[in-house]
Design an enzyme around this catalytic site. Structure first.
Site, PDB file in Angstrom:
ATOM      1  CG  HIS A 160      -1.896  -0.937   1.307  1.00  0.00           C
ATOM      2  ND1 HIS A 160      -2.588  -1.195   1.341  1.00  0.00           N
ATOM      3  CD2 HIS A 160      -1.638  -2.069   2.495  1.00  0.00           C
ATOM      4  CE1 HIS A 160      -3.438  -3.104   1.437  1.00  0.00           C
ATOM      5  NE2 HIS A 160      -2.357  -3.308   2.187  1.00  0.00           N
ATOM      6  CB  SER A 282      13.385  23.368 -15.770  1.00  0.00           C
ATOM      7  OG  SER A 282      12.609  24.904 -16.204  1.00  0.00           O
ATOM      8  CE  LYS A 288      10.934  20.463 -11.953  1.00  0.00           C
ATOM      9  NZ  LYS A 288      10.553  19.778 -11.079  1.00  0.00           N
ATOM     10  CD  GLU A 295       8.348  12.689 -15.948  1.00  0.00           C
ATOM     11  OE1 GLU A 295       7.682  13.821 -14.878  1.00  0.00           O
ATOM     12  OE2 GLU A 295       9.163  13.233 -16.435  1.00  0.00           O
TER      13      GLU A 295
END
Ligand code: ARG
Length: 464
Positions: A160, A282, A288, A295
Site C-alpha cells: 500500500h 527546466s 531541475k 515518465e
C-alpha cells in the site's frame, strides 16, 4: 473530376488519398519484407513443373538481383512509394517492371496483395520480435547486475506504499528482471503464433496453380505454412493483436519499474538518482533534474495498451476473408513494436547509471518496519503467532529498531532474491533467440544467395 491512374485502375484522387491513408509512409518499413516475400514467391514459381516455366533459372536470378537492389535502396532511404502505387507491393512491382520489363509483370502471378501484406507483416514481426527479445534480455541482465551490486543494500519493503518489512534494493531490482522473464514467455508465444507462412493463399482462396506454400515457408524461415488459405488471410489483425498483447504485458512491467524509479528518485525519498546526462532540465527552474525517460516509458505503456486494444477492436466484428479494415491495424502494430524496443533499450542504458543512496534508504527504516520480526522472535521463543502478534501490536510504539542488514541476512528470500535463477533463465532464452535468429537469417541467406541481413556479397554466394 480527373481520376488518377494506378496499376490496378483509375480512381478519384480524393478516394485514392483516403484509401491509401498512411500506407506510402508506413509501408516503407515493410519494403525489405516485401522483397523477401517476392523473392520466395518467384523462387517457388520457378520450380513449378510447368511448361513453359513461369520463370527460368536465369529470370529468377535477374529478379533476385533487382530485389536485392531495391532492398539496398530502401536501406539508403532511396526508395519512395507514390500515392498511385497505393502501397509497397505495387511500388515494388512498378520498379521491377521499369527495370526488367515483361519479367517484372510476372512477379504477381497467382498472388494477391492480401497475401503479400500478410506475409510482410509476419516477416516484419519476426525481425522486430527477435530484436525485442534480445533487448528484453539486455534489460534483464542490467537489472540482475544492479540487483547483485545492491543485494545487501537495505530498502524498506512497502505494501500500500506504506512501510512494511525490511527488504533490499537487490530484491526490488531482481523482481523486475523476473517479471521481464515472465513477459518473455508471452513474447516467445507471440513469436511462435506469428511464425507461419500465409504466402500462397492469394486473396484468401488459393489459385488454380500448384503453389507450393511449404517451399515458400522454408525459403522465408517460417516454421510451417498456414494450413487453411482463408485462415491465412483472416489471421491478419488477429496475429497483430496477439503480438501487441504480449508487448502490452512487457510494457506493464516497464511502467511499474518507471513509476517506482520516479517515486523513489523524488527528493522526499531520495533512494535513487540518475546522473545528469540521463535527466532533463527546466527552461525556467535551474535546479531541475527530471526523470523524463521514466515518465515517457510510463506514458508509452498506455499507448501500447491502446495499440493492442485498437488491433483487437478493429478485428472484432469483421466478417471472414480480407477486409480493408485490416489496413488500420498496421499503424498500431508498427508503433507497438517500435515503442517497446525503444523503451527496453533506454532502460537497459539507464539502469546501470541509477545511483542508490544508502543513507536515504537507511533513514526510512523506522522501528515499526521491524514489528513482524519482533513477532517472529517471540514465536521462536515458543509463543503462538497470534498471541505474539497481539503482544507486539498492543505496544507498537515501543518497538525497537534493529539492524536492517541483519534483517536481510535472516531472510532466505532476501539472501537469494532470485538472481542466479533469473540468469539461468536468461541464458537459456538468449540461446533460444539466437537459434531462432540463425534459422531465420540462414533461410533468407540461402534464398537471396547472399548473407542476410548484411546483403553484402562474400564471393561464395550463389542463387541456387
Ligand atoms: N494496403 C493494403 C492493406 O494494408 C494492402 C492490401 C490491399 N488489398 C486489397 N484487396 N485492396 O490491407
Amino acid at each position: 473530376m480527373k481520376t488518377r491512374k494506378t496499376i490496378v485502375g483509375a480512381i478519384d484522387p480524393e478516394a485514392l488519398a483516403f484509401t491509401v491513408g498512411k500506407d506510402p509512409v508506413l509501408d516503407l518499413a515493410l519494403l525489405e519484407a516485401d522483397c523477401l516475400g517476392t523473392a520466395a514467391h518467384v523462387a517457388m514459381l520457378s520450380n513449378l513443373p510447368l511448361k513453359p516455366r513461369l520463370f527460368t533459372a536465369n529470370e529468377r536470378r535477374k529478379t533476385m538481383a533487382e530485389l536485392i537492389r531495391i532492398m539496398r535502396a530502401g536501406r539508403r532511404g532511396a526508395f519512395a512509394i507514390r500515392a498511385e502505387d497505393q502501397d509497397v507491393h505495387l511500388a515494388v512491382e512498378r520498379v521491377l517492371t521499369a527495370r526488367l520489363g515483361d519479367l517484372g509483370k510476372r512477379v504477381h502471378t497467382a498472388r494477391s496483395r492480401n497475401d503479400q501484406v500478410a506475409v510482410d507483416l509476419r516477416l516484419f514481426a519476426k525481425m522486430r520480435l527477435l530484436d525485442i527479445m534480445d533487448a528484453a534480455l539486455d534489460l534483464t541482465g542490467a537489472l540482475t547486475d544492479f540487483a547483485e551490486r545492491h543485494a545487501r543494500l537495505p530498502m524498506v519493503g512497502r505494501t500500500h506504499l506504506q512501510p512494511a518489512m525490511p527488504s533490499s534494493v537487490g530484491l526490488w531490482a531482481a523482481s523486475f528482471a523476473e517479471g521481464l522473464l515472465d513477459d518473455l514467455i508471452l513474447l516467445q508465444a507471440a513469436y511462435e503464433f506469428n511464425d507461419r507462412n500465409p504466402l500462397g493463399s492469394a486473396a484468401g482462396y488459393g489459385a488454380p496453380l500448384p503453389l507450393d506454400r511449404r517451399a515458400t515457408a522454408a525459403a522465408l524461415g517460417f516454421r510451417e505454412a498456414v494450413g487453411n488459405v482463408l485462415h491465412a488471410a483472416a489471421a491478419r489483425g488477429k496475429c497483430e493483436a496477439v503480438v501487441l498483447s504480449a508487448l502490452a504485458q512487457t510494457m506493464l512491467t516497464l511502467s511499474r519499474l518507471a513509476e517506482d524509479t520516479i517515486l523513489y528518485a523524488m527528493p522526499e525519498f531520495g533512494y535513487f538518482s540518475l546522473p545528469r546526462d540521463c535527466t532533463t532540465g527546466s527552461s525556467i527552474m535551474p535546479q531541475k533534474n527530471n526523470p523524463d525517460i521514466y515518465e515517457l516509458v510510463r506514458a508509452k505503456a498506455g499507448r501500447v495498451l491502446g495499440d493492442a486494444t485498437a488491433a483487437a477492436v478493429i478485428v472484432k466484428g469483421l466478417p471472414n476473408g480480407y477486409n480493408r479494415d485490416l489496413q488500420e491495424t498496421k499503424e498500431p502494430f508498427m508503433n507497438g513494436l517500435e515503442t517497446v524496443h525503444a523503451c527496453l533499450r533506454v532502460l537497459a542504458f539507464a539502469t546501470p547509471r541509477l545511483h542508490a543512496h544508502g543513507d536515504a534508504l537507511a533513514r526510512a527504516f523506522t522501528p515499526d518496519v521491524f514489528a513482524t520480526d519482533r513477532v517472529l522472535d517471540l514465536v521462536r521463543q515458543g509463543e503462538s503467532f497470534r498471541n505474539a502478534y497481539n503482544r507486539v501490536k498492543a505496544r507498537i510504539g515501543e518497538t525497537v529498531a534493529a539492524d536492517p542488514g541483519a534483517a536481510i541476512r535472516s531472510r532466505p528470500s532476501l539472501r537469494d532474491p532470485g538472481i542466479r535463477a533469473a540468469r539461468r533463465r536468461a541464458t537459456a532464452l538468449r540461446r533460444k533467440v539466437a537459434r531462432q535468429r540463425a534459422r531465420f537469417h540462414g533461410a533468407l541467406t540461402r534464398l537471396l544467395g547472399m548473407p542476410y541481413p548484411a546483403l553484402a556479397p562474400t564471393g561464395r554466394g550463389s542463387n541456387q
